[in-house]
Design a protein around this motif. Structure first.
Motif: not given
Lengths: 290, 381, 318
Positions: A141-154
């Motif tokens: 969940l950390w990994v999936i959440g991390g990917a989503l967070a980075v995407f939104v940030g970008l």
């Protein structure tokens, strides 16, 4: 049904890793038209440096921050020392330069650290979470959440901030960007630093699941590259979707068809997509200038 | 390339310039210290470098020091063959140790056979010594022996139906094939046969398939590197209630740490005495050699020993023993003959006795069945 | 390039191949020489693809793999003579290149790179996974060519190293000659035109897809023959020959030496084959130095080593 869910959990976890690597590719490509084959090494560095900082006694979050900062500095150095001096070189030369840089980073890592495999503890324990008969680890969940967070940030960065728009402008037309007063050199520095930081962040997130060693970067770079091309190079949405799709293809193939040929199926799908859409799923059409 | 460059290369690789006036025994090594098989080759290279230094400090063999030429073939068979040619033609070694993988071994092997240089391989496949080749010996158990040891233990537990999940690297693929061949002889039926790539991050899809195959009583995972650690974690994640067997490919203390003591609890594998050095009885035949090696390696490199470093240790011990008995450090043929006459040499892997029909010289007793209990290895016999 | 230049290039190459052995202190150097020639052969193929036609491939090791395994499999399963197996491998590679080249070559730049990369990975995956046929990652034996023993019967005794040095040297010369002929042919000129600009080439009547495909097929055949020679020479082959790193190595050799010229390709192959042998001096620093060399040459000599050196000799360096 629970099997399908299990395959998807696996696919999303692995796919999120690919997506993070692909997002790193996207930033540098946007700023400089360079596909950085050393992107996988940033992931490796993030994991390795965190491991050794953690073992040296730093608390895990601090070790992770240190790793991300150092990797980011290495990314900037890569740009200054290898990419900028080669500005204007053809695609093949740039591929060789970044592959050469990845060999240098690997060679240095095995000297500075070692050739063993390493791991540090998961962030929130190893007790699997049960969902409808399937299980997923908290770290996934950390990994999936991390990917989503980075995407939104970008996404916010590229569409809502002036700096982000400057990056896109540089990608579109370097000379025009310079003419309207964008410091393109600074845009390049920023992109490499940011991309390396995202890579290292991915390394920090996945090491508890996949383990880390000095040579894990190559495979990640290849998969991330494939994911980015599948989605369409230069588009963060493409990178995210491409990564997650690639992960799910692999997991579903392994689950339903053959674990031996799961990568084969993934590549055949990519080839198929490129034949129909030569710019990837979300890539923009570009015309050749004469 | 000029002659000086080669000379320089040789000197640098030697690392031992002192005592150059004395006669030297030229020993050649080509292992995969980097690349995908670095997991095997790195401890092998370190072990041999350490042992050569030790031996030379103690005065060498019959007063002659060992001049070591060590090359890193990166796991590439093509490079391994070039280095083997270089060792024989240019460095003029009298014996070769190396070939971390089966592929590199097969490349070195043909050079050694052509040129009549004794060669001790560090790879697992049975095809290296079966059929027996005049100049080729090997120290690791064969994959087949590992399978037999595991299946014997399964039989004793009343297990007859298993699922397999193997790495697609050379080690995993070779053992997978061997296990499938000998399973029938032990009354074992393989109901599910899955694989994973050496760099894969998650094996739950394959394991879910195994779990959903009716009647599977145990899971066997041939492989090395990070794969088995991830499989062990995934097995725990999916809540398997059947036993998990690993291969000798993971036999190192580092494995328990990587897989996590909790996930690895109750797991079984065939290992060597090296893993339970601290638990061996003092009258155990291997006690002395195992503890000496373990302590020296740990002191020198601050790393845990692995079974693979142990293979290199044994290969070096065999060469030293053979040269000592041959009494002639210049003649590869004499060294080969002495090697074949090795009788009862105690190594970390087991006790070696070669013969013209057997160039491995180990039997199943060299393997010990181990179980992980409270984060430590425990012999189960 | 004029016709005179062609014969100079070939002459230099032939002289080098013939005279170098005079300076060889041991049999090991024949082995290294033979390896250089094999690598140079596949790199000459890439010169046609990258240098003439301006296309990229990160999957050419796949064709080397097809050539290598043709020599391993055909004698065993089809009873073919190894020399014919080499031809069979070349034909299969050529047909394969023609089939996949058609759709793939519509792609450009990095998209073409990833598509060729995918092809190479598929080949190496089949070779690794079809254990029953190929021996899997452990590899398999390759039958002897038989030519050396034939020469011995005729009273010409050669060591394995000497024999393969000669065979690979001759094949490289033939390959270089064909490539140089192509350069000046109408087809070669068309390829070079589309390298400059596809749109411009199309407007002056060049059949762009056809010329691209031709370059792709020819380069695949070169890679395949090189793979076959490597397999026959080593007597043993593993899927590494088709691996991604081998593809990268081939492209690097081509660009390092100077991707426009056949002589440059040979030079690049020589450098990158020799480098790991020389770098053993640095032991664990080997990887580091190898990577640095790749990066530095690309930055400071973007035209490749040979053209840059040639220019410096002529004093035309800015």
């Amino acid at each position: 049904m629970d099997a399908l869910l299990q395959f998807l959990f696996s696919g999303l976890t692995v796919g999120a890793v690919y997506a993070l690597v692909a997002l790193g590719f996207t930033i540098i490509y946007n700023a400089s038209d360079v596909v950085n084959f050393a992107q996988g090494e940033f992931v490796m560095l993030g994991g390795m440096i965190t491991v050794f900082a953690f073992e040296a006694g730093l608390p895990l979050p601090l070790a992770a921050v240190v790793a991300i900062l150092i990797t980011s500095a290495i990314g900037v150095a890569l740009n200054k020392l290898a990419i900028e001096p080669a500005r204007g070189a053809p695609v093949v030369s740039l591929i060789i330069i970044t592959i050469g840089a990845s060999i240098v980073i690997r060679g240095a890592t095995q000297l500075v650290f070692d050739k063993q495999l390493h791991r540090f503890p998961s962030f929130s324990g190893d007790d699997p979470i049960h969902v409808l008969g399937a299980t997923i680890l908290p770290q996934s969940l950390w990994v999936i959440g991390g990917a989503l967070a980075v995407f939104v940030g970008l996404w916010i960065f590229f569409t809502l901030t002036l700096t982000g728009k400057a990056v896109l402008a540089t990608a579109n037309n370097r000379v025009a960007a310079q003419l309207v007063g964008i410091n393109t050199g600074w845009v390049m520095t920023l992109s490499f630093g940011l991309s390396a930081a995202i890579g290292a962040f991915a390394g920090v997130l996945v090491t508890p699941i996949t383990l880390v060693g000095y040579d894990v970067g190559v495979a990640l770079a290849l998969k991330g590259f494939a994911a980015a091309m599948l989605g369409g190079m230069g588009n963060p949405k493409g990178a995210l979707v491409g990564g997650l799709l690639l992960g799910c293809f692999e997991a579903l193939t392994a689950g339903y068809l053959s674990s031996q040929y799961k990568e084969a199926v993934a590549f055949i799908v990519i080839l198929g997509v490129l034949f129909v859409m030569p710019q990837g799923l979300f890539g923009s059409k570009s015309t050749e200038r004469v | 390339m000029s002659k000086t460059t080669t000379a320089l290369a040789t000197f640098a690789a030697l690392g031992v310039l002192a005592g150059a006036a004395q006669a030297e025994i030229r020993l050649g090594v080509s292992v995969s210290a980097t690349g995908p098989a670095a997991f095997l080759g790195d401890p092998e290279a370190k072990t041999i470098e350490m042992l050569v230094e030790q031996l030379n400090e103690e005065g060498g063999i019959n007063g002659e020091e060992i001049a070591l030429t060590l090359y890193d073939d990166g796991g590439d068979p093509n490079k391994a063959r070039t280095f083997a040619t270089r060792l024989v033609e240019d460095d003029e070694v009298v014996a070769i140790i190396g070939g971390s993988t089966t592929g590199t071994t097969m490349s070195i092997l043909s050079v050694a056979e052509d040129e009549g240089i004794p060669f001790i391989s560090l790879a697992g496949a049975i095809s290296i010594i079966d059929p027996v080749r005049e100049y080729v010996f090997k120290t690791p158990h064969t994959d087949r022996m590992a399978c037999e040891k595991i299946f014997t233990d399964m039989q004793a537990q009343g297990i007859t139906k298993i699922g397999m999940i193997s790495g697609t690297d050379g080690f995993g693929a070779s053992m997978q094939a061997q296990c499938k061949e000998v399973a029938g002889e032990h009354g074992i039926e393989i109901l599910a046969d899955e694989t994973y790539g050496p760099q894969d991050a998650d094996m739950t899809p394959q394991l879910t398939r195994i779990r959903n195959t009716g009647g599977v009583q145990a899971v066997l995972n041939p492989g090395f590197g990070q794969g088995p650690a991830i499989v062990t974690r995934n097995v725990a994640q999916l809540g398997f209630e059947i036993p998990l067997y690993q291969s000798h490919g993971v036999a190192s203390d580092a494995f328990i740490e990587l897989a996590g003591a909790e996930a690895a609890e109750g797991l079984r594998l065939p290992g060597t005495a090296l893993l339970i050095a601290d638990k061996l009885a003092e009258d155990d035949a291997q006690y002395e050699v195992v503890t000496t090696y373990t302590e020296a390696y740990k002191a020198r490199y601050d790393q845990e020993v692995s079974t693979f470093g142990g293979y290199a240790h044994d290969a070096f011990a065999l060469i030293v023993d053979a040269i000592t008995r041959a009494g002639d450090s210049e003649d590869p043929q004499a060294i080969r003959d002495a090697l074949e006459a090795t009788d009862g040499l105690v190594g970390t892997t087991g006790t070696y006795s070669f013969s013209p029909e057997d160039h491995l010289g180990l039997d199943l007793s060299a393997f010990r069945m181990l179980e992980i209990k409270d984060g430590d290895w425990l012999p189960v016999e | 390039m004029t016709g005179r230049n062609k014969w100079i290039s070939l002459g230099v190459l032939a002289l080098l191949i013939a005279l170098l052995p005079l300076f060889f202190p041991s049999g090991y150097y024949y082995r290294v020489g033979a390896l250089i020639f094999v690598n140079a052969l596949s790199v000459v193929g890439l010169v046609i693809l990258i240098g003439y036609a301006g296309q990229i491939s990160l999957g050419h090791a796949g064709f080397a793999g097809i050539g290598a395994y043709a020599c391993a499999l055909a004698p065993e399963h089809l009873g073919l003579h190894p020399a014919l197996a080499l031809v069979l491998g070349a034909v299969v590679s050529g047909v394969m290149a023609a089939l996949i080249g058609k759709p793939i070559l519509r792609l450009k730049g990095y998209y073409l790179a990833v598509a060729t990369l995918g092809f190479g990975i598929l080949v190496s995956m089949v070779l690794t996974n079809e254990r029953g046929l190929t021996g899997g990652p452990d590899g398999m034996n390759v039958a002897d060519l038989g030519l050396r023993s034939l020469l011995r019967d005729m009273g010409w005794r050669l060591s394995g190293g000497e024999f393969w040095y000669m065979v690979c040297g001759v094949v490289l010369l033939v390959g270089a000659w064909l490539a140089l002929n192509l350069f000046d042919s109408p087809s070669g000129r068309a390829m070079r035109a589309l390298h400059g600009s596809e749109v411009a080439a199309a407007t002056v009547g060049v059949d762009v897809p056809r010329q691209k495909l031709r370059a792709f097929v020819i380069s695949a055949v070169y890679a395949s023959v090189a793979g076959s020679l490597l397999a026959l020479q080593n007597g043993y082959i593993t899927p590494d020959v088709a691996g991604f790193m081998h593809s990268v190595e081939m492209v690097t050799m081509a660009v390092l030496g100077g991707v426009g010229s056949v002589l440059g390709a040979t030079f690049g192959a020589a450098i990158l084959t020799l480098l790991p042998q020389v770098l053993t001096v640095f032991a664990e620093y080997e990887q580091l130095v190898l990577g640095l060399v790749m990066v530095l040459v690309m930055i400071f000599l973007p035209q490749g080593l040979l053209p840059s050196i040639a220019r410096r000799l002529k004093g035309r360096d800015e």
